[in-house]
Design a protein around this motif. Sequence first.
Motif, PDB file in Angstrom:
ATOM      1  N   THR A 109       0.462  -7.571   0.211  1.00  0.00           N
ATOM      2  CA  THR A 109       1.445  -7.204   1.227  1.00  0.00           C
ATOM      3  C   THR A 109       1.716  -8.308   2.239  1.00  0.00           C
ATOM      4  O   THR A 109       2.679  -8.215   3.009  1.00  0.00           O
ATOM      5  CB  THR A 109       0.995  -5.943   1.976  1.00  0.00           C
ATOM      6  N   SER A 148      -5.253  -8.249  -3.443  1.00  0.00           N
ATOM      7  CA  SER A 148      -4.927  -6.895  -3.907  1.00  0.00           C
ATOM      8  C   SER A 148      -5.039  -5.939  -2.721  1.00  0.00           C
ATOM      9  O   SER A 148      -6.063  -5.274  -2.531  1.00  0.00           O
ATOM     10  CB  SER A 148      -5.861  -6.467  -5.037  1.00  0.00           C
ATOM     11  N   ASP A 149      -3.983  -5.872  -1.914  1.00  0.00           N
ATOM     12  CA  ASP A 149      -3.996  -5.010  -0.732  1.00  0.00           C
ATOM     13  C   ASP A 149      -3.675  -3.564  -1.068  1.00  0.00           C
ATOM     14  O   ASP A 149      -4.070  -2.650  -0.336  1.00  0.00           O
ATOM     15  CB  ASP A 149      -2.980  -5.523   0.307  1.00  0.00           C
ATOM     16  N   ASP A 150      -2.973  -3.345  -2.144  1.00  0.00           N
ATOM     17  CA  ASP A 150      -2.569  -1.994  -2.532  1.00  0.00           C
ATOM     18  C   ASP A 150      -2.411  -1.947  -4.046  1.00  0.00           C
ATOM     19  O   ASP A 150      -2.323  -2.991  -4.703  1.00  0.00           O
ATOM     20  CB  ASP A 150      -1.259  -1.615  -1.841  1.00  0.00           C
ATOM     21  N   THR A 151      -2.353  -0.741  -4.589  1.00  0.00           N
ATOM     22  CA  THR A 151      -2.215  -0.541  -6.033  1.00  0.00           C
ATOM     23  C   THR A 151      -1.101   0.460  -6.311  1.00  0.00           C
ATOM     24  O   THR A 151      -0.973   1.468  -5.606  1.00  0.00           O
ATOM     25  CB  THR A 151      -3.528  -0.028  -6.646  1.00  0.00           C
ATOM     26  N   GLN A 165       6.240  -9.466  -0.112  1.00  0.00           N
ATOM     27  CA  GLN A 165       5.142  -8.986  -0.946  1.00  0.00           C
ATOM     28  C   GLN A 165       5.160  -9.685  -2.294  1.00  0.00           C
ATOM     29  O   GLN A 165       6.193 -10.171  -2.747  1.00  0.00           O
ATOM     30  CB  GLN A 165       5.186  -7.474  -1.133  1.00  0.00           C
TER      31      GLN A 165
END
Length: 339
Positions: A49, A71-74, A259
């Motif tokens: 992000t 890897s801030d989010d999936t 992003q």
Amino acid sequence: MKRHIQQAIKNLASISFVAVSSLNLSAQITIESSNMPMVGETVTRFIDTIPTFGPGPAGGMQLWDFSMAESDDTATTQMVMPSATPYASDYPSSNLAMTNDNVSFLYFSNGVSEMTTDGAAGDLLQDGNIISAPFFPNLTLHEFPRVFGNSFEDEYAFEAIVNGAQFGVYEARLNHRGNVFDTTDGYGIITTPTGTYNCLRIKSTNHTTDSLWYRLFSFTPWAFLSVDQKVSVSYSWMALETELAVAEFSYDSIGNPAQFVFSAIPPLTTWIDKTERSSFKIFPNPSSENIQIEADKGSIVEIYNVDGRTIFCGKIGGNTLNVDCASWSKGVYMIRLSE
């Protein structure tokens, strides 16, 4: 509203080989309709992000290194039949739908010569209000076959009407029109935290015009409120093994990196050949157990991993050398031949 709708739009064991001369790629992939996602598949991707890097250069024989991405989010995307969704009647020609939550859906038509986005439907604003926004005309995502140097231009549009209570009116209406310039502007090798892939890069420039209208009461006519024009640029990297793009890069409204999204699907092993020999061959391609190297009798074969460590050294006794690579990790390998 526009931002939410646009956001809504937005362990293979085999080994493949890319022939390269002097560390430059000399082969490039071709993306076909058959490389697109299929009903029943599930694709997981990771989202950085706050990327601290840009999209890198255009052109052939590129090495894009995004191994530093976080890897801030999936996001997990399911591919389903449009007929199995609540809004199928609005998208009668679509043959593929995608969802991250089984509440909102994107609709596509994937054919032999092109893949298009047909629209989006569901709780697109995440406020409990259901919106269905078919595209007319629809948006071309790919023209097949896609190869380096291909380009096309396409126009698309949609209209979305929502409950205007949160805006202090009866209803609000967004008319969105876009003009997209799509160019396959590069090919080469991309490295993400998941692995290294042979890929094509796509640059998309989207010129949009958003007109906002409102009705103060149910019995009053539509009144014009505002118009907003923008230009956005995004990049995507397409690989044969990842169904969706292996990576995507986008900017925010003021031109800062917004992003970076990258696939969790591991790559086929990509090979880089450092030899100058034009007669050098590696086969079969792909392979999951062994490779055969064909070159002049007596040639010395050295294979290195990305850390520069030698993992194999041998000599071609006839014209072919068989190498067992079943236990090797997926990644980039460099092959050097000498006499």
